[in-house]
Design an enzyme around this catalytic site. Structure first.
Site, PDB file in Angstrom:
ATOM      1  N   ASP B  95       0.826  -1.015   0.191  1.00  0.00           N
ATOM      2  CA  ASP B  95      -0.086   0.274  -0.194  1.00  0.00           C
ATOM      3  C   ASP B  95       0.861   1.783  -0.057  1.00  0.00           C
ATOM      4  O   ASP B  95       2.361   1.510  -0.159  1.00  0.00           O
ATOM      5  CB  ASP B  95      -0.624  -0.289   1.150  1.00  0.00           C
ATOM      6  CG  ASP B  95       0.182   0.619   2.561  1.00  0.00           C
ATOM      7  OD1 ASP B  95       1.135   0.444   2.038  1.00  0.00           O
ATOM      8  OD2 ASP B  95      -1.069   0.116   3.187  1.00  0.00           O
ATOM      9  N   ASP B 274      -7.925  -7.524   0.855  1.00  0.00           N
ATOM     10  CA  ASP B 274      -7.439  -7.302   1.389  1.00  0.00           C
ATOM     11  C   ASP B 274      -7.396  -7.177   3.057  1.00  0.00           C
ATOM     12  O   ASP B 274      -8.652  -6.101   2.960  1.00  0.00           O
ATOM     13  CB  ASP B 274      -5.933  -6.621   0.705  1.00  0.00           C
ATOM     14  CG  ASP B 274      -5.998  -5.335   1.949  1.00  0.00           C
ATOM     15  OD1 ASP B 274      -6.511  -4.522   0.553  1.00  0.00           O
ATOM     16  OD2 ASP B 274      -5.666  -4.717   2.632  1.00  0.00           O
TER      17      ASP B 274
END
Lengths: 379, 379
Positions: B95, B274
């Protein structure tokens, strides 16, 4: 099913070290052996799969005191014993709970009958007696079960040690009696090992060995060592006990110890060991390796991307680097506890298996003398 | 090496669900897919071996914010990137750190340039900008790297959402520019996914989809959902985004969610997910199973010796019983955290793989409608 049987395969020509194997109804164990401690039904931070595949454990311990309190006998009995409960289908040894009652429980009181104690979890009161502890171990279902004894603290004076030893011997009689009166709980053989006590006094130790030997048990244990006495004293007393215990039965030195303690005691004739050190120290960032001792917390490992230990037979120890394990430990990641515990246990198992190879090859003593300074090195 | 490529294999006739696969230089991933979150370089309580063998993960996440702080870029660069550092040789997605700067760091300040923040570990000050975050993700070495964006909180008013979205889009231009100016760090392709924002406003979401699509990235993400809004609103907005993002690129819905959230979003056209839920909830005694949700702490499981879940394809979930896992959780044994985490992740992976099978078979929608009430059941 058959009682535990022990076969001696080899004796080192230059020490008392021996290689052998014992057979239980849950499998065969090659000695000398180290037994990982599965305190509350789990070897801390290690899965049963990792115990088999990574650590290559052959037999594990369960702690009667802990298992009696949690999950308790009702659950263990309903499960069909500890093997069924935790899924470890190899041999299991349970201790008698005596040592932990005295070291962990709150108020506890020793009487002829047994030990009254309060749970460290909820303060509830319980009595462990030779009879109840045999019954409890029947239910837990260990392949090897231990006599209920008193482990005198170090140092103890002679009068105390004398009195304590007599009590331990009377309790031993009661253990055997109870066991003889009760059948194996789950169809497989449960084998009682008596425990030599006698504190630091050679004459009491010899007397205890004689008494214990007279019971003609399938295996014998040496208790009350590694409780704070100097290492040399431990070796002297362990050696004395080995000399005075039967040759043809496995000898189990309880609660020992460092890797070098294990090699020295193997050279004195000990066959079986257990200790929380590999897991407990692992959880505190201390690694035992084939090249020496590592404090993985140390900055020096920050960029050391070499394997934790490529000298032993363990996938984890090859797969994960020192730098990665250090990072996990610094970041307090649970996986760090697992890798350190798996590695340390795998190292202990590797060490006793190497010892066995060298006993069989006849060069154990010189190998041991070369190995000890290496594995003691602070890296 | 080659940029990420996506192939659509099948489309469900009665929903927008699709099955496909994308290829990275570290391997192929079949979609729809769930990606376990490896926050600080480790999926909490789970070994890389367990990720492969038990969970059957195909791609995992790393968190830029956490990895930047610990072990830090110097260590990660010296290791040769995160794959080499933690030993996970499959695809990795990182991320951008934006979300965690806003949710975890101490004092933080948003400017046109980026986000100034203080480490939650030692209070040290840092700046994340689109450029620095691209550089950091280059060094961490993810196969998929995420744009630096602002994720507006829920609820946000229109004016804030508008302003935030414009900033996110300006930052996106800077991300692409920086990435174009810098080579792949370790020889394999690192692929930037831009992120749709726009809070809960349909027109902003559509505008963002159009802008993001114009970048012609190899994959696209939907951010800013599952931040507290009602489930129906999440589905509505996720559906809207899917309709307005390219058909021929994978769509990644960030940070979602429960097993039923995942099935509903698959039906809307999402390909990648996720979430920390399987591991975090697992560590808090909540299990997702093929028969429903279990609070393993509950007394009712005390003597339930049946497998945790024999309905999914995971050795752990078959091997360990509910009663044993409950015992480990009650006794606070580390192995309990591992078993619960491995099981929950394996369940999530099983679920998306089942979804894929049903998309390929053409009966996904009816299967999903049957499955959701089952897996939502409180057992």
């Amino acid at each position: 099913m058959a009682a535990l049987s022990f076969t001696l395969s080899a004796q080192d020509p230059n020490s008392k070290a021996r290689a052998g194997e014992f057979v239980t109804d849950h499998g065969t164990v090659q000695t000398p052996i180290f037994m990982p401690v599965g305190t509350v039904g789990s070897v801390k931070a290690v899965s049963q799969q990792q115990l088999k595949e990574e650590v290559k454990a052959e037999i594990i311990l369960g702690n009667t005191y802990h298992l009696y309190l949690r999950p308790g006998l009702e659950v263990l009995e309903a499960a069909g014993g500890l093997h069924k409960f935790n899924g470890w289908d190899g041999p299991i040894l349970t201790d008698s709970g005596g040592y932990q009652v005295f070291s962990l429980a709150g108020n506890r009181k020793l009487t002829e009958d047994g030990a009254l104690f309060q749970s460290h979890i909820d303060g509830s009161k319980h009595l462990f007696s030779p009879e109840s502890v045999m019954d409890i171990q029947r239910i837990i279902g260990g392949d090897i079960i231990m006599a209920f004894d008193e482990c005198p603290p170090y140092p103890s004076d002679y009068a105390y040690a004398r009195k304590s030893l007599d009590l331990t011997h009377r309790w031993l009689d009661r253990c055997f009696k109870r066991l003889d009166e009760t059948p194996d709980k789950y169809g497989y053989s449960q084998n009682l090992f008596p425990i030599v006590q006698g504190s630091t006094f050679g004459d009491l130790r010899k007397e205890s060995c004689a008494y214990i030997s007279s019971k003609n048990a399938v295996g014998n244990a040496i208790g009350g060592l590694s409780v704070g006495e100097p290492e040399e004293m431990m070796y002297e007393l362990a050696g004395l006990c080995c000399e005075n215990l039967p040759e043809n039965k496995p000898r189990y030195l309880m609660g020992v110890g460092t890797p070098w303690n294990i090699l020295e005691n193997i050279s004195l004739g000990v066959d079986m060991f257990d200790c929380v050190m590999p897991t407990r120290n692992g959880r505190n960032a201390m690694l035992f390796t084939s090249r020496g001792v590592i404090n993985i917390d140390n900055k020096k490992w920050e960029k050391d991307f070499s394997p934790i230990d490529d000298g032993i037979d363990c996938t984890f120890s090859h797969y994960y680097s020192k730098a990665y394990l250090r990072h996990l430990v610094k970041a307090k990641e649970i996986l760090g506890l697992t890798i350190a515990s798996v590695h340390n246990l795998a190292f202990y198992l590797w060490l006793v298996k190497e010892a066995r190879k060298h006993i069989l090859a006849g060069d154990f003593n010189s190998w041991k003398n070369e190995m000890i300074p290496i594995i003691k090195t602070r890296l």
